[in-house]
Enzyme design. Structure first.
Site, PDB file in Angstrom:
ATOM      1  CG  LEU A  15      -2.012  -1.077   1.191  1.00 60.91           C
ATOM      2  CD1 LEU A  15      -2.795  -1.112   2.489  1.00 60.91           C
ATOM      3  CD2 LEU A  15      -2.970  -0.848   0.024  1.00 60.91           C
ATOM      4  CB  SER A  16       4.532   1.819  -0.126  1.00 62.55           C
ATOM      5  OG  SER A  16       4.867   1.177   1.078  1.00 62.55           O
ATOM      6  CE  LYS A  65      11.391  -3.943   5.372  1.00 68.48           C
ATOM      7  NZ  LYS A  65      10.507  -3.684   6.489  1.00 68.48           N
ATOM      8  N   GLY A 125       8.526 -14.331  16.523  1.00 67.07           N
ATOM      9  CA  GLY A 125       9.074 -14.239  15.176  1.00 67.07           C
ATOM     10  C   GLY A 125      10.482 -13.685  15.154  1.00 67.07           C
ATOM     11  CE  LYS A 154      14.345 -16.474   9.741  1.00 66.94           C
ATOM     12  NZ  LYS A 154      13.136 -16.653   8.880  1.00 66.94           N
TER      13      LYS A 154
HETATM   14  P1  ATR Z   1      11.683 -13.525   6.324  1.00 66.27           P
HETATM   15  O1  ATR Z   1      11.849 -14.639   7.316  1.00 66.27           O
HETATM   16  O2  ATR Z   1      11.998 -13.900   4.912  1.00 66.27           O
HETATM   17  O3  ATR Z   1      12.274 -12.244   6.763  1.00 66.27           O
HETATM   18  P2  ATR Z   1       9.236 -12.553   7.203  1.00 66.27           P
HETATM   19  O4  ATR Z   1       7.876 -12.565   6.605  1.00 66.27           O
HETATM   20  O5  ATR Z   1       9.845 -11.279   7.613  1.00 66.27           O
HETATM   21  O6  ATR Z   1      10.130 -13.300   6.214  1.00 66.27           O
HETATM   22  O7  ATR Z   1       9.282 -13.489   8.491  1.00 66.27           O
HETATM   23  C1  ATR Z   1       8.431 -14.486   8.637  1.00 66.27           C
HETATM   24  C2  ATR Z   1       8.333 -14.796  10.132  1.00 66.27           C
HETATM   25  O8  ATR Z   1       7.114 -15.475  10.351  1.00 66.27           O
HETATM   26  C3  ATR Z   1       9.430 -15.726  10.611  1.00 66.27           C
HETATM   27  O9  ATR Z   1       9.684 -15.479  11.960  1.00 66.27           O
HETATM   28  C4  ATR Z   1       8.764 -17.080  10.422  1.00 66.27           C
HETATM   29  O10 ATR Z   1       9.270 -18.105  11.204  1.00 66.27           O
HETATM   30  P3  ATR Z   1      10.479 -19.034  10.662  1.00 66.27           P
HETATM   31  O11 ATR Z   1      11.722 -18.242  10.896  1.00 66.27           O
HETATM   32  O12 ATR Z   1      10.397 -20.258  11.450  1.00 66.27           O
HETATM   33  O13 ATR Z   1      10.202 -19.246   9.191  1.00 66.27           O
HETATM   34  C5  ATR Z   1       7.373 -16.766  10.870  1.00 66.27           C
HETATM   35  N1  ATR Z   1       6.396 -17.701  10.357  1.00 66.27           N
HETATM   36  C6  ATR Z   1       5.888 -17.770   9.098  1.00 66.27           C
HETATM   37  N2  ATR Z   1       4.971 -18.750   9.011  1.00 66.27           N
HETATM   38  C7  ATR Z   1       4.879 -19.307  10.253  1.00 66.27           C
HETATM   39  C8  ATR Z   1       4.083 -20.358  10.835  1.00 66.27           C
HETATM   40  N3  ATR Z   1       3.191 -21.033  10.106  1.00 66.27           N
HETATM   41  N4  ATR Z   1       4.246 -20.633  12.135  1.00 66.27           N
HETATM   42  C9  ATR Z   1       5.135 -19.942  12.885  1.00 66.27           C
HETATM   43  N5  ATR Z   1       5.898 -18.959  12.408  1.00 66.27           N
HETATM   44  C10 ATR Z   1       5.779 -18.627  11.116  1.00 66.27           C
END
Ligand code: ATR
Length: 263
Positions: A15-16, A65, A125, A154
């Site tokens: 939406l930016s 990023k 997360g 992570k």
């Molecule tokens: P990126 O990891 O590429 O930076 P992001 O959208 O910024 O992408 O981050 C996704 C976050 O959501 C991560 O913390 C991810 O957990 P993982 O590191 O284990 O992938 C978390 N995430 C996404 N789907 C998930 C799920 N179904 N259950 C728990 N955590 C989830």
């Protein structure tokens, strides 16, 4: 006409452009803001366009990023500390990377008048936006930050950037005053985070970086239990307004029209 854009992948739902073009028009600036989906191999050539003044500024979203950093000349303290850039501009012929997500988060918390100083934070997360939130919380002088992520490694990696983190198993919960969802769980309305929340938690802050849907199940649960809740809409608007200020030298107005724009 000046030329701005947001890069990411996926980018369709960003939406930016809507927000920036609204402010561009309001402030009678001769510019346009668009979006572009990129592959990793295209980052370098796109950033070169800023150096050549074919593009005047770029916002960066997931998953770039961190990936844009090798192509930049200078990082602001905030971008360096979080290894995360969401705003790029040219200054004295140098490509500068900055991070306005930090201010976006801080300002949105300030706005709801929730005192964070000396409070304990729990972050769900360890994705792209998480370092910005940790940096902001540290700046707001929280007493403790705990991170829980599905992929524990992570979360552990974040310790390279921030020394004062506690890491706990995904789904478990420690004592907290503010709990922040930085995962993508909740983007689909049916998504639910399996959390072992105590039955009695009240007057805490549940914050979700997601703003569409407006109320994730995580926020719903927080509200049901008697806590304050805040979605990521103000954070998004404030990070955009900080980028706008850098590029155009004008602080754009955040009013009801702006709020409605993103509904
Ligand atoms: P990126 O990891 O590429 O930076 P992001 O959208 O910024 O992408 O981050 C996704 C976050 O959501 C991560 O913390 C991810 O957990 P993982 O590191 O284990 O992938 C978390 N995430 C996404 N789907 C998930 C799920 N179904 N259950 C728990 N955590 C989830």
């Amino acid at each position: 006409m000046k030329n701005y854009l947001v890069i990411g992948n996926p980018i369709e739902h960003s939406l930016s452009p809507k927000l920036h073009n609204f402010w561009i028009k309001k402030n009678k600036i001769d510019a346009i803001y668009s979006k572009q989906k990129l592959n990793d191999s295209e980052i370098g050539s796109l950033i070169l366009k800023i150096k050549k003044k074919l593009i005047d500024g770029v916002n960066v979203t997931i998953p770039f990023k961190q990936k844009v950093i090798p192509f930049l000349d200078i990082l602001s303290l905030e971008a360096e500390s979080t290894q995360s850039v969401n705003t790029i501009y040219l200054e004295n012929n140098k490509l500068v990377g900055h991070n306005t997500d930090i201010d976006g988060f801080s300002l949105s918390v300030k706005k709801i008048d929730f005192e964070v100083t000396n409070k304990e934070a729990l972050i769900l997360g360890a994705g792209g936006v998480t370092p910005s939130i940790i940096y902001a919380l540290n700046k707001m002088n929280v007493s403790k930050i705990t991170v829980t992520n599905r992929t524990r490694e992570k979360a552990e990696n974040l310790k390279k950037l921030f020394k004062n983190l506690d890491i706990i198993e995904w789904g478990s919960v420690t004592n907290f005053d503010i709990i922040i969802n930085t995962t993508s769980v909740g983007l689909n309305t049916k998504d639910e985070i399996q959390l072992e929340l105590p039955k009695e938690i009240k007057n805490k802050l549940f914050f979700d970086v997601i703003y569409n849907p407006q109320e994730t199940n995580f926020l719903k649960k927080g509200k049901e239990l008697g806590n304050k809740t805040e979605n990521g809409k103000n954070m998004f608007i404030h990070q955009a307004s900080a980028a706008f200020k850098i590029w155009h030298g004008v602080q754009p107005e955040i009013n009801n029209d702006v709020m409605r724009l993103l509904d």
